[in-house]
Design a protein around this motif. Structure first.
Motif, short mmCIF file in Angstrom:
data_model
loop_
_atom_site.label_atom_id
_atom_site.label_comp_id
_atom_site.label_asym_id
_atom_site.label_seq_id
_atom_site.Cartn_x
_atom_site.Cartn_y
_atom_site.Cartn_z
N PHE A 65 0.82 -1.21 0.00
CA PHE A 65 0.00 0.00 0.00
C PHE A 65 0.86 1.26 0.00
O PHE A 65 0.41 2.33 -0.42
CB PHE A 65 -0.94 0.00 1.21
CG PHE A 65 -2.13 -0.91 1.06
CD1 PHE A 65 -3.29 -0.45 0.47
CD2 PHE A 65 -2.06 -2.23 1.48
CE1 PHE A 65 -4.39 -1.29 0.33
CE2 PHE A 65 -3.15 -3.08 1.34
CZ PHE A 65 -4.32 -2.61 0.76
N PHE A 66 2.08 1.16 0.47
CA PHE A 66 2.99 2.31 0.47
C PHE A 66 3.84 2.38 -0.80
O PHE A 66 4.15 3.47 -1.29
CB PHE A 66 3.91 2.25 1.69
CG PHE A 66 3.22 2.55 2.99
CD1 PHE A 66 2.96 3.86 3.38
CD2 PHE A 66 2.83 1.51 3.83
CE1 PHE A 66 2.31 4.13 4.58
CE2 PHE A 66 2.19 1.78 5.03
CZ PHE A 66 1.93 3.09 5.41
N ASN A 67 4.17 1.22 -1.35
CA ASN A 67 5.17 1.19 -2.43
C ASN A 67 4.63 0.97 -3.83
O ASN A 67 5.34 1.27 -4.81
CB ASN A 67 6.20 0.08 -2.12
CG ASN A 67 6.92 0.32 -0.80
OD1 ASN A 67 7.16 1.46 -0.41
ND2 ASN A 67 7.26 -0.76 -0.12
N TYR A 68 3.40 0.45 -3.97
CA TYR A 68 2.97 0.05 -5.31
C TYR A 68 1.64 0.64 -5.77
O TYR A 68 1.11 0.22 -6.79
CB TYR A 68 2.90 -1.48 -5.38
CG TYR A 68 4.25 -2.13 -5.32
CD1 TYR A 68 5.09 -2.15 -6.45
CD2 TYR A 68 4.71 -2.70 -4.14
CE1 TYR A 68 6.34 -2.74 -6.38
CE2 TYR A 68 5.97 -3.29 -4.08
CZ TYR A 68 6.78 -3.30 -5.19
OH TYR A 68 8.02 -3.88 -5.13
N LEU A 69 1.10 1.61 -5.04
CA LEU A 69 -0.17 2.20 -5.48
C LEU A 69 -0.01 3.01 -6.77
O LEU A 69 -0.99 3.27 -7.47
CB LEU A 69 -0.77 3.08 -4.38
CG LEU A 69 -1.44 2.33 -3.23
CD1 LEU A 69 -1.98 3.31 -2.20
CD2 LEU A 69 -2.55 1.41 -3.72
N GLN A 70 1.23 3.39 -7.10
CA GLN A 70 1.47 4.07 -8.37
C GLN A 70 1.65 3.07 -9.51
O GLN A 70 1.71 3.46 -10.68
CB GLN A 70 2.71 4.97 -8.25
CG GLN A 70 2.62 6.02 -7.16
CD GLN A 70 1.43 6.94 -7.33
OE1 GLN A 70 1.13 7.36 -8.44
NE2 GLN A 70 0.74 7.23 -6.23
N PRO A 103 -5.12 2.54 8.48
CA PRO A 103 -5.78 3.66 7.79
C PRO A 103 -5.28 3.90 6.36
O PRO A 103 -6.04 4.40 5.53
CB PRO A 103 -5.47 4.85 8.70
CG PRO A 103 -5.24 4.25 10.05
CD PRO A 103 -4.58 2.95 9.79
N LYS A 104 -4.04 3.55 6.07
CA LYS A 104 -3.50 3.76 4.73
C LYS A 104 -4.33 3.03 3.67
O LYS A 104 -4.52 3.53 2.55
CB LYS A 104 -2.04 3.28 4.67
CG LYS A 104 -1.39 3.38 3.29
CD LYS A 104 -1.24 4.82 2.82
CE LYS A 104 -0.50 4.88 1.49
NZ LYS A 104 -0.42 6.26 0.96
N ALA A 105 -4.84 1.87 4.02
CA ALA A 105 -5.66 1.11 3.06
C ALA A 105 -6.96 1.84 2.77
O ALA A 105 -7.44 1.85 1.63
CB ALA A 105 -5.94 -0.29 3.62
N ARG A 106 -7.51 2.46 3.78
CA ARG A 106 -8.74 3.23 3.56
C ARG A 106 -8.47 4.43 2.66
O ARG A 106 -9.26 4.75 1.76
CB ARG A 106 -9.33 3.69 4.90
CG ARG A 106 -10.70 4.34 4.74
CD ARG A 106 -11.28 4.74 6.06
NE ARG A 106 -12.60 5.34 5.90
CZ ARG A 106 -13.24 5.99 6.86
NH1 ARG A 106 -12.70 6.09 8.05
NH2 ARG A 106 -14.43 6.52 6.63
N GLN A 107 -7.37 5.09 2.87
CA GLN A 107 -7.03 6.24 2.04
C GLN A 107 -6.79 5.82 0.58
O GLN A 107 -7.05 6.58 -0.35
CB GLN A 107 -5.78 6.92 2.59
CG GLN A 107 -5.37 8.17 1.82
CD GLN A 107 -4.26 8.93 2.53
OE1 GLN A 107 -4.50 9.75 3.40
NE2 GLN A 107 -3.03 8.64 2.16
N SER A 108 -6.33 4.59 0.38
CA SER A 108 -6.04 4.11 -0.98
C SER A 108 -7.30 3.87 -1.81
O SER A 108 -7.20 3.70 -3.04
CB SER A 108 -5.22 2.81 -0.90
OG SER A 108 -6.04 1.73 -0.50
N ILE A 109 -8.45 3.83 -1.17
CA ILE A 109 -9.70 3.54 -1.87
C ILE A 109 -9.92 4.49 -3.05
O ILE A 109 -10.39 4.08 -4.11
CB ILE A 109 -10.89 3.61 -0.89
CG1 ILE A 109 -10.91 2.36 0.02
CG2 ILE A 109 -12.21 3.73 -1.63
CD1 ILE A 109 -11.14 1.05 -0.72
#
Length: 452
Positions: A65-70, A103-109
């Motif tokens: 979730f920190f490294n591959y959302l791009q 919380p990072k997963a929620r922000q990734s939505i």
């Protein structure tokens, strides 16, 4: 053991209506079955699914979730590999379980929904509490839905009493009583529900152990312990106040007026000092709050008095275990007394809590009403609950009085009806007897509250 839950239809409707444009966030208290229903929905309605439980998700998943959302191709490849599940565009669901833990997963939505390949369901407890979302941006691509403990109808269906539920609803729609025999059976089912409650684990223990109230009670006490653990994790500045209110809910409800009296907790206490306390209890969905409406008029909340409130348990079965020790339940044979309607002490508290729970499950935000008589120096009108017909053009309020015994007075209700006769739609008394109508008042047996 998987039970029928009404929220399942709402999940199906979300899938059909949102069509990948919104994630769905299921909010609710601990142990009400959010994860179970989300996984059952995924299993039945999708070709494949991945369920990420953030209580024990691996570091590799969290790092993704920190490294591959791009690079979402890489992101989904990692998820698929980790969970050994093939993902199919528009035919797979990703469940982010206990999302308040990450919380990072929620922000990734926001980014994931915009990508459009898959559907997303989030489940979590205490998600809307400030300390859980302070460091993230809440995604607008998220639709919230609230889930509650099992209601009486779901409880009966779990016991194989679907025909009884259909009969109760038919009698309510046709405005006539049940036969005496079936009324007695319905009340027996309802009293079982009061004791066991709507927490799935409690019901499983009850059913798998020859309908043992003791086994059900053990599960409920474990859940109450989890709630206390949750309270101990919140900010220290109001942690002790939340714990005090939580511990004293049965004591408040056992009083005649059943409202919260802060002076019993702290000398000179004010409601402004306890704002965070009630905010936490309401958002955690552990409790259901009911505020005084000083002037029942168009929009009950417009005349809400937040310094005058009642605090109910979110589940009545939990209230029973919260109110009595294991020794009291066993030594005084309280289960038997409650099932047979012979519990002289605290039965009113239990019934009123159950009616509040049913109204909340049906989408209402109930209020209560009191009128202080200056000449008599006491309240001369007390109405347990006020709900509205939710109409913007033909607004009406419906007063509800709850009576657990056979003998009672409805003087307060009649005074209220006279005082606000232009605003009242239908007045109800909810008690233990069969359906009847008298002098413009509908008397509902407690099990019919689900029909309101």
């Amino acid at each position: 053991m998987v039970f029928y839950r009404k929220i399942y239809k709402k999940l199906v409707n979300w899938k059909l209506e949102a069509r990948g444009t919104k994630a769905l966030l299921i909010e609710g208290a601990r142990r009400i079955g959010k994860s179970t229903i989300a996984e059952e929905f995924a299993r039945n309605e999708y070709k494949s699914y991945i369920m990420i439980d953030f209580n024990d998700a691996s570091d590799a998943i969290k790092d993704a979730f920190f490294n591959y959302l791009q690079d979402l191709d890489a992101f989904f490849m990692l998820l698929s590999t980790e969970y050994k599940t093939t993902l199919y565009p528009r035919e797979s669901l990703l469940i982010f379980d206990e999302i308040q833990q990450f919380p990072k997963a929620r922000q990734s939505i926001k980014r994931l929904v915009k990508d459009g390949r898959f559907d997303y369901v989030e489940t979590g407890s205490l998600i809307s509490i400030r300390e859980n979302v302070r460091a993230i941006t809440i995604p607008s691509e998220e639709r919230k839905i609230q889930m509650y403990p099992m209601d009486f109808e779901e409880f009966c269906l779990a016991l194989g009493e679907g025909a009884m539920i259909n009969y109760i609803r038919k009698c309510f729609a046709e405005r006539h009583p049940l036969t005496d025999q079936l009324h007695n059976k319905a009340m027996l089912l309802y009293r079982q529900y009061l004791v066991v409650g709507g927490m799935p684990q409690s019901l499983v223990a009850y059913l798998e152990n020859s309908r043992s109230f003791q086994k059900s009670d053990e599960e409920k006490r474990d859940i109450l312990a989890l709630y206390r653990d949750d309270i101990m994790k919140i900010e220290a500045k109001y942690q002790s106040k939340v714990l005090s209110i939580f511990d004293q809910i049965p004591a408040f409800l056992s009083q005649h007026e059943k409202r919260v009296i802060l002076s019993d907790i702290e000398i000179g206490a004010s409601f402004s000092k306890f704002n965070d306390t009630f905010f936490w209890l309401d958002n955690s969905m552990i409790a259901n709050e009911c505020f005084n409406c000083s002037d029942p008029n168009v929009g009950l909340s417009l005349n809400e008095d937040r310094t005058y409130l009642k605090c109910y348990m979110g589940d009545t079965g939990l209230l029973v275990s919260h109110a009595f020790t294991e020794a009291e339940l066993e030594a005084d044979d309280l289960y038997r007394q409650l099932i047979l309607g012979r519990l002289s002490i605290n039965e009113g508290m239990i019934f009123e809590n159950a009616i509040m729970q049913a109204l909340v499950c049906n989408g209402y935000k109930p209020f209560f009403y009191t009128h202080y008589n200056e000449e008599k120096h006491r309240n001369d009108i007390e109405i347990d609950f006020l709900i509205s017909n939710r109409s913007k053009t033909k607004y009406k309020i419906h007063p509800i009085e709850v009576k657990s015994g056979e003998r009672y007075s409805i003087r307060s209700l009649k005074r209220f009806m006279e005082k606000f006769k232009e605003r009242i739609g239908q007045a109800y008394v909810i008690d233990t007897r069969n359906y009847r109508e008298k002098e413009g008042i509908v008397y509902l047996p407690a099990y019919m509250t689900m029909c309101l």
